[in-house]
Design a protein around this motif. Structure first.
Motif, PDB file in Angstrom:
ATOM      1  N   THR A   1      -7.543  -6.719 -11.688  1.00 15.50           N
ATOM      2  CA  THR A   1      -7.045  -6.849 -10.418  1.00 15.50           C
ATOM      3  C   THR A   1      -8.074  -7.953  -9.494  1.00 15.50           C
ATOM      4  N   LEU A   2      -7.400  -8.871  -9.183  1.00 19.66           N
ATOM      5  CA  LEU A   2      -7.921  -9.934  -8.566  1.00 19.66           C
ATOM      6  C   LEU A   2      -7.223 -10.250  -7.063  1.00 19.66           C
ATOM      7  N   GLU A   3      -8.271 -10.897  -6.221  1.00 21.03           N
ATOM      8  CA  GLU A   3      -7.792 -11.251  -5.024  1.00 21.03           C
ATOM      9  C   GLU A   3      -7.658 -12.995  -4.915  1.00 21.03           C
ATOM     10  N   GLU A   4      -7.009 -13.468  -4.017  1.00 19.70           N
ATOM     11  CA  GLU A   4      -6.927 -14.792  -3.687  1.00 19.70           C
ATOM     12  C   GLU A   4      -8.406 -15.551  -3.439  1.00 19.70           C
ATOM     13  N   GLY A   5      -8.642 -16.522  -4.007  1.00 16.47           N
ATOM     14  CA  GLY A   5      -9.876 -17.294  -4.090  1.00 16.47           C
ATOM     15  C   GLY A   5     -10.761 -16.872  -5.270  1.00 16.47           C
ATOM     16  N   MET A   6     -10.590 -15.966  -6.061  1.00 11.72           N
ATOM     17  CA  MET A   6     -11.385 -15.562  -7.047  1.00 11.72           C
ATOM     18  C   MET A   6     -11.370 -16.498  -8.326  1.00 11.72           C
ATOM     19  N   ARG A   7     -12.071 -16.382  -9.324  1.00  8.29           N
ATOM     20  CA  ARG A   7     -12.026 -17.037 -10.455  1.00  8.29           C
ATOM     21  C   ARG A   7     -11.941 -16.039 -11.600  1.00  8.29           C
ATOM     22  N   THR A   8     -11.249 -16.478 -12.759  1.00 13.52           N
ATOM     23  CA  THR A   8     -11.118 -15.649 -13.890  1.00 13.52           C
ATOM     24  C   THR A   8     -10.730 -16.408 -15.191  1.00 13.52           C
ATOM     25  N   VAL A   9     -11.057 -15.914 -16.458  1.00 10.87           N
ATOM     26  CA  VAL A   9     -10.574 -16.314 -17.559  1.00 10.87           C
ATOM     27  C   VAL A   9     -10.027 -15.482 -18.435  1.00 10.87           C
ATOM     28  N   VAL A  10      -9.148 -15.925 -19.354  1.00 14.75           N
ATOM     29  CA  VAL A  10      -8.383 -15.042 -20.187  1.00 14.75           C
ATOM     30  C   VAL A  10      -8.087 -15.833 -21.588  1.00 14.75           C
ATOM     31  N   ALA A  11      -8.555 -15.122 -22.828  1.00 15.39           N
ATOM     32  CA  ALA A  11      -8.099 -15.633 -23.877  1.00 15.39           C
ATOM     33  C   ALA A  11      -7.027 -14.842 -24.945  1.00 15.39           C
ATOM     34  N   CYS A  12      -6.500 -15.737 -25.677  1.00 16.11           N
ATOM     35  CA  CYS A  12      -5.678 -15.132 -26.788  1.00 16.11           C
ATOM     36  C   CYS A  12      -6.066 -15.768 -27.937  1.00 16.11           C
ATOM     37  N   GLN A  13      -5.731 -14.819 -29.223  1.00 15.43           N
ATOM     38  CA  GLN A  13      -6.309 -15.273 -30.671  1.00 15.43           C
ATOM     39  C   GLN A  13      -5.266 -14.808 -31.482  1.00 15.43           C
ATOM     40  N   ALA A  14      -5.249 -15.545 -32.668  1.00 14.34           N
ATOM     41  CA  ALA A  14      -4.266 -15.113 -33.803  1.00 14.34           C
ATOM     42  C   ALA A  14      -5.435 -14.643 -34.920  1.00 14.34           C
ATOM     43  N   VAL A  15      -5.116 -13.419 -35.439  1.00 14.40           N
ATOM     44  CA  VAL A  15      -5.714 -12.878 -36.337  1.00 14.40           C
ATOM     45  C   VAL A  15      -5.318 -13.159 -37.959  1.00 14.40           C
ATOM     46  N   GLU A  16      -4.025 -13.717 -37.829  1.00 15.17           N
ATOM     47  CA  GLU A  16      -3.452 -14.116 -39.037  1.00 15.17           C
ATOM     48  C   GLU A  16      -2.827 -15.375 -39.074  1.00 15.17           C
ATOM     49  N   GLY A  17      -2.516 -16.150 -40.175  1.00 18.25           N
ATOM     50  CA  GLY A  17      -1.949 -17.338 -40.149  1.00 18.25           C
ATOM     51  C   GLY A  17      -2.602 -18.472 -40.960  1.00 18.25           C
ATOM     52  N   GLU A  18      -1.570 -19.472 -41.374  1.00 14.12           N
ATOM     53  CA  GLU A  18      -2.206 -20.680 -41.903  1.00 14.12           C
ATOM     54  C   GLU A  18      -2.731 -21.666 -40.735  1.00 14.12           C
ATOM     55  N   LEU A  19      -3.796 -22.146 -41.067  1.00 17.83           N
ATOM     56  CA  LEU A  19      -4.209 -23.567 -39.943  1.00 17.83           C
ATOM     57  C   LEU A  19      -3.483 -24.570 -40.338  1.00 17.83           C
ATOM     58  N   PRO A  20      -3.343 -25.531 -39.626  1.00 19.40           N
ATOM     59  CA  PRO A  20      -3.641 -25.479 -38.237  1.00 19.40           C
ATOM     60  C   PRO A  20      -2.792 -24.554 -37.493  1.00 19.40           C
ATOM     61  N   ILE A  21      -3.311 -23.971 -36.419  1.00 13.83           N
ATOM     62  CA  ILE A  21      -2.408 -23.225 -35.460  1.00 13.83           C
ATOM     63  C   ILE A  21      -2.270 -23.837 -34.058  1.00 13.83           C
ATOM     64  N   GLN A  22      -1.454 -24.111 -33.470  1.00 14.92           N
ATOM     65  CA  GLN A  22      -1.180 -24.667 -32.158  1.00 14.92           C
ATOM     66  C   GLN A  22      -0.892 -23.572 -31.148  1.00 14.92           C
ATOM     67  N   PHE A  23      -1.711 -23.898 -29.966  1.00 11.84           N
ATOM     68  CA  PHE A  23      -1.232 -22.814 -28.678  1.00 11.84           C
ATOM     69  C   PHE A  23      -0.811 -23.360 -27.523  1.00 11.84           C
ATOM     70  N   GLN A  24       0.102 -22.575 -26.938  1.00 14.17           N
ATOM     71  CA  GLN A  24       1.094 -23.108 -25.603  1.00 14.17           C
ATOM     72  C   GLN A  24       0.888 -21.923 -24.679  1.00 14.17           C
ATOM     73  N   TRP A  25       0.607 -22.253 -23.539  1.00 10.94           N
ATOM     74  CA  TRP A  25       0.733 -21.267 -22.292  1.00 10.94           C
ATOM     75  C   TRP A  25       1.933 -21.384 -21.315  1.00 10.94           C
ATOM     76  N   TYR A  26       2.515 -20.418 -20.993  1.00 13.97           N
ATOM     77  CA  TYR A  26       3.774 -20.459 -20.189  1.00 13.97           C
ATOM     78  C   TYR A  26       3.710 -19.509 -18.773  1.00 13.97           C
TER      79      TYR A  26
END
Length: 1925
Positions: A652-677
């Motif tokens: 829960t965040l308010e206007e003006g704050m900072r934050t960071v979020v991460a997603c990770q793949a626990v399986e799969g052949e490399l290389p893996i490409q990531f995209q955010w929407y």
């Protein structure tokens, strides 16, 4: 061979593509289709007589239409995807509509037609259901709203208008009462006055008449003496059928103030509140109609909001006319409350009309056309031209005709919008939005076009085989949006362009993309699977074919092949060379075999159903083998794994704050490409957002959050094997920010609606809290405002104060503001004792009642509360009292304008002070009115409307109307009676007191037969009122004594009993006339008696036939006597039985039992008991075989079974039977079929053997005459005639066989035996021949007898043999058949007969000959034809029946008649038919109309066909028109009433069906229709409200089906004193002679003097008549008529106490003899009424009449000998003998006229020439009598113009016009005219009787009359007459 196949395949492909493109031709553009001319409403009513059509057509051509029956889904439990289903019945609950012949038809153009149907054919599943249409065009579709249809079955509709009473000067209000269940389709169209003129539509009428919009009621303004007795009727039209209906005529009665002084109040509207909904552009008329004295005044106010009332002012769109408010071309600005205030000195009432004006509701979707790409978002918004309340059940969305499946992730539906997230290919199409409001469905259409369309290959290459060195060119053509690009593959791998391979690609003129692959020089290594791939952003399409090149096997090198673990994988082995015998796969040296996961195909393809990394990864070897060599190559397969992710989330965040979020793949052949929407849109790095990528993770950084970054975030990981994604929602909280901030202070007035806005934006949405600052500064929460906002309706001063609004959402600091509310108070009165609740919006409802006795002092106080400064003003009935302040009896206390209030004083109250006093208080914030209703109490006025009714010998019922009570309740009434007869000293006077609520009193213990007078007086608290007028009445006589004497009761026929009785002694009658009630019922039934009533004045013997009884049934009967005063004794019960008749039903349970091959047994049961009609004595039966249906056998049986023997074997028999009584036989039963058993056949009939001339022989024979069954074969036997010779056999199915060769010179025997399934029959005779080759000409066949149907073809066999060549000749009846097109000689010498006819019957000889001999056979041919025309005769005509007898011409070629069809009709009906048995020769037609003309013809049918009809035969049933038995007792009269004794007319043979009574006032010449009676005729008819001392001409017309009789009498009513009027005749002839004499003597002065004297005399006479007329009104109200010595009364008859069944229409009902005489009128009854002939009732067939017949009995010339009295000539308008009225056997008077109307609506006049004897024809016809002496009718003065009309009429028919006597015209009709006048009317169409010829087209205008030269319309001008049943 392969080329041919390729051509055919290409042609099929082209044809298929062309076919698929045809329905898409209309979709090449981006148009938006829609329905063309849809039905105006979704709820459709229609008439079953017209049927209905539903049209479904769209603007696109080539559409396909389907109709469905829609079933509404059950309420409740609907999902979001079913929102439209409940309102529109789409898709999920439907059944496709199919054609039902005669009931429903679907046309290809989209029309659904339901044809007309009869009431008994009604089927709710067809005629009363819900239909829906779907239009398909290509992949798109439209759905229509559902149409609910409801039929309206044909019925007779009656309108009614009641008489109205109105005070003089008031407005009269007439209401047209239309049956409630028909108001949806029967609409009022106009009002007419008594002369037939339409009122209120022209300019001069608009100030006199008004029609209200609500119900179409008529208001007649400012009633005066000229409006008294005015008559009006309303006219309505059935909008479904076009039929026009009219009401009765209602009368306006004007009440004078001298008679009635009473408050009536508001007459219309009946409710004080009415709500009206209008569309812009409409007009409306509303009214407030009051009744009272003085004349009420109506004032109209308008209120938009609050309590402010404004007087309505006149402008271009608004007009106030009398009590009517009219609004024209209304707009939304007219929406308001309209209040009418109706006031006079006695009452004040109000009514409110809330008018809501809204524009026509229109919907539209925006955008109407949306072009978009896949993946984008689209919003369709529904816009309308006005707001409408909406709930989810009223909305529905559809795509391509299907309910939209709502998906919470992609399809979001709001109140009036549809949001589609991530548009896909399936989202393209037609969208429809439906909204239902007030049972009306509105819709809007939009179209979404997906611009990214998947490519489509429209042309491609085919596989083929080549040799090395050839040139290869492959082509593919594709289309799509955007235009696709091509890529070429060989065995799945890209083809690189080099010196050998060339690729090209370009766009054609049709926007198609064409690509070619060219290979210049083929080698054996170029073979393989070639593919062209068309690609764009929407998708990919691929086309692959195998190109084979001759050569050794070769496998191209390929790289590693990758597969995804768990997925499906295909590996191709790229082999070239041709032919290849086998392709195999190995792994690790082991050949791969098929398994559950692996499959190897012959073309070298290896399929992995589910790839596993541990098992499937590695090196594989593919080997291709041909007949001469083989080739192998290794292929590596690598298995890769797709990514698999774990989820993430936001805090829960308010206007003006900072934050960071991460997603990770626990399986799969490399290389893996990531995209955010974010919200499905690719996220890119900005100043506030950045990314950090790792090998198997991605981190998203937010440097500074803002509200725009809220949304759904998706992280997507992908590699070559696939992808995976996870999502989370980020919500950025925002503190409150003002969006609507209230001001510091708000001012309002009491009663206003106050709204104080207070709102803010924030995330989450802020909550609002209102506080009120209390005394001391504390805050108290106002919870209601916290929930709904600051909204107060009708605000009060208690809301004054300071308020605080606080907004908080838990994020940051809350915001608040303070508001001061100031409420000002307009003046208000505290009227605690108001009668009922007070509506503060309408201040004039604050009313107090003040009561005061006459002469008292009264004070009216007026004090209001409110903010200063308050001013006061007084007015009375709208008049300002400041102008009357100086009057001595009126004073106002207090200074005008002060705040202390005001007092109005009246020193001495008088009645004229009564009224409404208004005190108005005003300040700058508003005003209020206090109304005092001052009531002055006085003594009651005189009681009025005193009537005496229900007078018996001992009591009388007194009724009265309450007087003006003097504004004080009536405490009691006193009724004072006086016995006026002489000789009674006691009981001379008597006074009775009854309560004040009483309106009636029963006077008891009166003396029978005596005269009384009475008065009534009212009393209240002030004292007794004025005395009523004195009323006189006479008590009645007593009921009869004694009983009738029955002579005999016997059966007269099977349905009739004859009753003979005599009257009791006359001394026991107790009346001048006596009636009889015959009661009858089935003996022992215990049911109620059916009754017949007969009135008579004779004491002789009576005979009556009781009709309509059950056949052969015993009845019991009683007779009861009665007179006009009651009933006497009953006779004892007598019994008798009706006679037997032929059975009316057939036998029951007819069965057949097969006994043998030659016998059958038939059994049956008796007919039903109710159908036997007597004792069954014998049975008669008929039967025939289907092999010979012309031969009918018959017989009789005494029991219920019969055995038929000696029948044909194996034959199908038809059998029927009927039962007989001693009277005759009943109907035959339904035939049953039965077949005898099969048996062995008989011997063949004949046998002969003929030589062919070449050692062979023909053996021929005839079939057995008794085959015994189906012949399955014949066996031919032959042998040498020598001892021990062997018998030889041959079997055949033919009747001839060729045998040989035989030994010549030997003798042979031949014989034949036939065989069925049962066995072989006996042998034929033996034919013996000597075998030799004679060569004689011989015929193999036998001659036979033949029957052929007319018109059929037939072949006569003649097979001939012999050598040398033979000659054949055919002879018919002695004449050779030469070249004739109807005969053809066939190759085998047989002859073919074409189109056989009767003259071709006869003997046919076939003769053959050659040099060796001759032979001959004979065929006998009979050509059968249909029957001839019957000869029809008429015998024994009766009143309702006739015997039809006929005979048929006989001929051998005509088979027996199977059935007759007898058709008949009268001139007023359609043809009817009866089917009769073929053995009939006569038939009795029953249930015919008495004395009517009929036509009849007959047709016969046999098994060949139906013959010609007989000639049409005319006949007339017996019966004559009515007669007048006694004229002296016909009419009696008094001062204002004429009584007509209808019993003086006798019915003869045909019952009287109609009486018409007209009368003419001699003073004004006005003709009036008193009555047009068609059923339930009263014994006496009363003409009321006549003028005293006035001469009237009364015309009575009696009508039955055979004719009519017309009687005209002159009557002068008594004067106002009850004395007869003696009029002296003026001999104008002597005056003329005197004038002539003076003129001859040339004395001008004498001439002048005589003229002056004559002028004075005439003026004096006219003045006297005026005085008589002016005294009429006084006499009417005084009612002090004096009775003369010969006056009496017609007493009333108590109802009979024998229960009755419905009576026949021609018999009088005792209850109809009730007669109430006005207490103001006296009736003169002649003593001669006791004499006269007996009134015998003849037996008649009691059918309703179809045509009215006028019997003028006019003699015409010899041209009319065929026409008889009463003969109908069609629907001609009217025929009347105006000179005299004669019976059918008397001679008419020379010089009479006949007036009638032609089809051109012109009247023609015929003059009667010389009288002729009874044998001459009579010209007569039907419908109403016409009074030619009345204004508007043609008379003799118009004969010259009539002569021209006659000439024109007869010129059309080629006839001449002759001259009548005295130079007048005679227009003579003839037989041609007779044909012109016959039936032109639709037998089921009801029309006004004045327009018989216009009804053919059904489009007459009821307002287009009276035309020139037509008679004025009578009161029955819209009386509907139905022609036909």
């Amino acid at each position: 061979m392969r080329k041919g196949m390729r051509l055919r395949v290409h042609w099929v492909a082209v044809t298929t593509i062309f076919t698929l493109l045809i329905p898409l031709s209309g979709l090449c553009d981006d148009s938006i289709p829609g329905f063309v001319s849809p039905p105006p409403s979704t709820s459709i009513q229609y008439s079953n007589r017209n049927g209905t059509s539903l049209h479904c057509k769209i603007s696109e051509s080539g559409a396909l239409y389907e109709w469905f029956e829609v079933a509404t889904p059950p309420d409740g439990g609907l999902s979001s995807s079913q929102l439209g289903s409940r309102m529109h019945g789409m898709i999920h609950h439907e059944r496709r509509v199919h054609e039902i012949p005669g009931f429903r038809k679907v046309f290809q153009n989209g029309t659904l037609w339901l044809p007309p149907f009869r009431s008994y054919e009604y089927n709710p599943e067809i005629h009363s259901t819900t239909y829906q249409c779907k239009a398909k065009f290509g992949p798109l579709a439209l759905i229509s709203p559902r149409y609910t249809i409801q039929p309206v079955l044909q019925e007779t509709i009656q309108l009614r208008v009641k008489d109205v009473y109105s005070h003089r000067g008031n407005s009269a209000f007439l209401r047209c009462e239309i049956p409630e269940h028909t108001q949806g389709y029967v609409k009022l169209i106009s009002w007419l006055d008594g002369s037939g003129r339409r009122v209120g539509w022209n300019q001069q009428d608009q100030d006199k008449y008004s029609e209200l919009s609500q119900g179409g009621h008529l208001v007649v303004h400012q009633i005066s003496s000229f409006d008294e007795y005015t008559k009006f009727m309303c006219v309505a039209q059935n909008i479904l059928t076009g039929e026009v209906y009219s009401s009765n005529q209602a009368t306006i009665f004007v009440t004078d103030s001298e008679i009635m002084y009473d408050r009536t109040g508001l007459v219309y509207p009946t409710s004080n509140y009415t709500k009206i909904h209008l569309r812009t552009g409409q007009n409306v008329s509303i009214g407030c109609i009051g009744q009272g004295i003085p004349v009420p005044q109506t004032i109209w106010y308008r209120s938009i909001e609050g309590d402010q009332l404004y007087p309505v002012t006149t402008n271009a769109n608004t007009r106030v006319r009398h009590e009517i408010l009219e609004l024209y071309d209304v707009q939304t600005s007219h929406s308001a409350s309209y209040i009418c205030q109706v006031t006079n000195t006695n009452f004040q009432q109000t009514a409110r009309f809330d008018i809501e004006v809204s524009p026509e509701y229109k919907l539209s979707l925006t955008p109407a056309l949306e072009r978009t790409r896949k993946g984008s978002n689209v919003t369709l918004t529904c816009a309308s031209n006005r707001e409408a309340p909406v709930n989810s059940s009223q909305l529905a969305w559809y795509r391509n005709g299907q309910p939209l499946e709502f998906n919470s992730n992609r399809h979001i539906v709001e109140t009036s919008s549809l949001n589609i997230l991530g548009v896909g290919e399936e989202d393209g199409g037609i969208y429809q939005y439906f909204h239902t409001e007030d049972q009306t469905v509105y819709s809007a259409i939009a179209r979404i076009i997906i611009q990214d369309s998947v490519p489509e290959i429209v042309s491609s290459f085919a596989g083929d085989t080549y040799i090395p060195g050839q040139y290869l060119s492959l082509k593919c053509v594709a289309r799509g949006r955007p235009p696709p690009r091509f890529k070429w593959l060989l065995d799945g791998y890209d083809i690189k362009t080099d010196a050998r391979y060339r690729q090209s690609q370009y766009v054609t003129a049709l926007e198609n993309v064409e690509s070619q692959l060219n290979l210049t020089h083929l080698t054996d290594k170029d073979g393989g699977h070639y593919s062209c791939i068309a690609m764009n952003t929407a998708g990919t399409v691929k086309h692959t074919q195998h190109i084979r090149v001759f050569g050794p096997p070769y496998i191209r090198e390929v790289g590693p092949v990758s597969g995804v673990e768990g997925g499906w994988l295909q590996v191709d082995c790229p082999v070239s060379g041709y032919p290849i015998q086998a392709i195999t796969w190995k792994k690790d040296g082991r050949q791969i075999q098929d398994s559950s996961r692996l499959k190897v195909y012959q073309n070298g393809t290896l399929i992995f159903d589910r790839v596993e990394k541990n098992l499937d990864e590695g090196e594989y070897t593919c080997t291709a083998t041909s007949s001469v060599s083989h080739y192998s190559r290794n292929i590596n397969i690598k298995v890769i794994v797709a990514p698999k992710m774990v989820g993430f989330s936001f805090q829960t965040l308010e206007e003006g704050m900072r934050t960071v979020v991460a997603c990770q793949a626990v399986e799969g052949e490399l290389p893996i490409q990531f995209q955010w929407y974010r919200n499905s849109e690719l996220l890119e790095a900005t100043d506030s957002i950045s990314f950090q990528q790792g090998p198997y993770s991605s981190t998203l950084f937010f440097n500074q959050l803002d509200r725009k970054q809220s949304g759904n975030y998706t992280c997507k990981a992908s590699n070559d094997a696939g992808s995976d994604s996870r999502s989370a929602h980020l919500s950025v909280n925002v503190p409150p920010e003002w969006t609507e901030k209230p001001g510091e202070s708000v001012l309002a007035a009491v009663g206003d609606t106050l709204v104080v806005p207070c709102s803010a934006f924030g995330v989450p949405p802020p909550s609002r809290t209102w506080y009120k600052t209390e005394v001391g500064g504390s805050l108290t929460e106002v919870e209601e405002f916290s929930r709904t906002g600051f909204l107060v309706e009708h605000i009060l001063t208690s809301w004054n104060g300071n308020y605080t609004c606080t907004l908080d959402n838990g994020v940051g600091r809350s915001i608040s503001t303070q508001v001061q509310i100031v409420v000002k108070s307009p003046p208000r009165f505290n009227t605690g004792n108001l009668d009922g609740p007070t509506d503060t919006r309408f201040n004039f409802q604050n009313t107090l009642e003040k009561r005061s006795r006459r002469g008292d002092r009264v004070s009216l106080e007026c004090e209001a509360h409110g903010d200063p400064v308050i001013k006061y003003t007084w007015n009375k009935n709208g008049m300002d009292l400041e102008q009357n302040i100086l009057k001595k009896d009126l004073s106002i206390v207090g200074k005008i304008g002060s705040e202390a209030g005001s007092i109005l004083n009246i020193n001495m109250v008088e009645p004229y002070h009564a009224g409404l006093y208004k005190c108005e208080a005003m300040n700058e914030y508003g005003h209020d009115i206090l109304t005092y209703h001052l009531v002055v109490v006085d003594i009651p006025s005189a009681v009025y409307n005193v009537t005496v009714s229900e007078i018996t010998s001992r009591q009388a019922h007194i009724q009265w109307s309450p007087p003006n009570s003097g504004n004080s309740p009536v405490l009691h009434y006193t009724v004072h009676t006086t016995l006026m007869s002489e000789g009674f000293d006691r009981l001379k006077e008597n006074e009775i007191t009854v309560g004040g609520q009483s309106r009636s009193l029963i006077l008891r213990s009166l003396i029978p037969g005596q005269e009384y007078s009475l008065t009534v007086r009212a009393h209240n608290e002030v004292g007794p009122g004025r005395t009523s007028q004195r009323i006189k009445f006479k008590t009645e006589e007593l009921a009869p004594e004694g009983k009738a004497r029955v002579v005999r009761v016997t059966g007269f026929s099977s349905t009739e009993l004859e009753v003979v009785w005599t009257a009791p002694p006359r001394a026991m009658w107790n009346s001048r006339e006596l009636g009889y009630t015959i009661g009858f019922r089935i003996e022992g039934s215990g049911s109620d008696y059916g009754t017949i009533n007969i009135a008579a004045s004779s004491d002789k013997q009576f005979t009556f036939i009781i009709p309509g009884l059950e056949c052969y049934t015993r009845y019991e009967m009683v007779i009861e006597v009665w007179n006009y005063k009651g009933r006497g004794e009953k006779t004892s019960v007598y019994s008798a039985s009706t006679l037997q008749d032929a059975p009316s039903g057939s036998v029951e349970d007819l069965k057949c039992e097969v006994l043998s091959s030659t016998s059958l047994k038939f059994t049956w049961n008796l007919p039903l008991q109710r159908e036997r009609n007597g004792e069954i004595t014998i049975y008669s039966y008929q039967y025939y075989t289907f092999q010979d249906p012309d031969e009918v056998y018959s017989g009789q049986a005494n029991t219920n079974q019969i055995i038929l023997d000696k029948l044909e074997m194996f034959s199908n028999y038809s059998f029927r039977i009927r039962a007989h009584t001693e009277v005759g036989g009943g109907p035959y039963s339904v035939p049953i079929q039965c077949t005898t058993l099969e048996d062995v056949p008989g011997a063949p009939e004949k046998i002969k053997v003929v030589s062919t001339g070449d050692s062979s022989f023909y053996v021929s024979w005839l079939p057995p005459s008794h085959p015994g069954g189906n012949i399955i074969r014949y066996t031919i036997y032959w042998r040498l005639q020598e001892q021990g010779a062997q018998i030889q056999t041959v079997k055949t199915r033919d009747t001839k066989v060729r045998l040989g060769p035989l030994d010549m010179g030997d003798w042979y025997d031949f014989w034949v035996r036939a065989e069925t399934r049962v066995g072989q029959g006996p042998a034929s005779s033996i034919a013996t021949i000597l075998a030799q080759n004679s060569g004689n000409a011989q015929i193999v066949n036998f001659g036979m007898d033949w029957k052929v149907e007319q018109g059929k073809n037939h072949v006569l066999d003649c097979l001939a043999v012999g050598k040398p060549q033979i000659r054949v000749r055919w002879i018919h009846e002695g004449q050779p058949i030469n070249q004739n097109p109807r005969y053809t000689v066939l190759q085998n010498r047989s002859i073919s007969i074409h189109n056989a006819s009767r003259e071709m019957s006869g003997k046919y000889h076939c003769e053959v000959e050659n040099r060796q001999g001759a032979d001959r056979i004979t065929h006998d041919l009979l050509v059968e034809t249909e029957p001839g025309s019957p000869e029809v005769r008429i015998q024994n005509p009766g009143t309702d029946n006739v015997e039809i007898v006929w005979s048929m011409p006989t001929h051998s070629s005509v088979p027996p008649v199977i059935q007759y069809v007898l058709a008949y009709r009268s001139y007023s009906q359609d043809w009817q038919s009866v089917k009769l048995l073929g053995d009939s020769s006569h038939h009795k037609l029953t249930s015919l109309e008495c004395g009517s003309q009929y036509s009849v013809y007959l047709r016969a049918r046999n098994r060949i066909g139906t013959g010609k009809s007989s000639n049409i035969v005319e006949f007339r049933t017996l019966g004559e028109g009515p007669t007048l038995e006694r004229k002296d007792n016909l009419i009696t009269y008094n001062i204002t009433t004429i009584l007509v004794n209808l019993e003086m007319f006798k019915a003869r043979d045909c019952p009287i069906t109609r009486f018409r009574i007209d009368y003419t006032n001699e003073i004004n010449g006005k003709s009036n229709l008193a009555a047009d009676l068609k059923a339930d005729f009263p014994k006496l008819f009363r003409i009321e409200n006549l003028q005293p001392a006035t001469r009237y001409k009364v015309r009575i017309t009696a009508v039955n089906s055979a004719g009519d009789i017309q009687v005209e009498e002159e009557v002068t009513t008594l004067d106002i004193h009850g004395n007869p009027v003696i009029r002296q005749k003026v001999d104008w002839t002597q005056g003329r002679l005197a004038v002539l004499f003076v003129f001859i003597l040339a004395i001008p002065c004498v001439l002048t003097g005589l003229g002056f004297i004559a002028y004075s005399s005439v003026c004096k006479r006219l003045s006297s008549n005026q005085d008589d007329r002016s005294s009429l009104k006084k006499a009417f109200y005084r009612q002090d008529s004096r009775m003369t010595s010969n006056q009496g009364f017609i007493p009333t008859l108590p109802p009979p106490h024998i229960s009755r069944q419905p009576l026949p229409p021609h018999l009088p009902n005792p209850e109809d003899l009730y007669e109430e005489i006005s207490p103001y009128a006296t009736v003169e009854v002649s003593n001669s009424m006791n004499s006269g002939k007996q009134n015998l009732i003849h037996r008649d067939q009691l059918d309703e009449f179809n045509t009215l017949y006028h019997q003028g009995f006019v003699h015409c010339d010899n041209e009319y000998k065929s026409l008889r009295a009463g003969q109908p000539l069609g629907t001609m308008k009217d025929v009347q003998n105006t000179a005299t009225v004669n019976t059918a056997r008397k001679r008419s008077k020379t010089g009479g006229l006949i007036n009638f109307y032609t089809e051109s609506n012109q009247m023609e006049t015929f003059r009667i020439q010389d009288s002729q004897d009874e044998s001459d024809g009579m010209y007569a016809h039907a419908l109403n009598s016409v009074d030619t002496d009345s204004p508007g009718y043609e008379t003799e003065e118009d004969d010259e113009s009539d002569l021209e009309i006659c000439r024109k009429l007869r010129k059309k028919r080629g006839k001449s016009v002759s001259s009548g006597s005295r130079g007048k015209s005679l227009c003579q009709p003839d037989s041609d005219d007779q044909q012109d006048f016959r039936g032109g009317a639709n037998p089921e169409y009801q029309v006004p009787v004045h327009s018989s010829y216009q009804l053919v087209n059904g489009d007459f205008d009821p307002f287009d009359f009276p035309p020139k030269r037509k008679p004025k319309l009578k009161t029955n001008m819209f009386q509907e007459t139905k022609f036909g049943h």
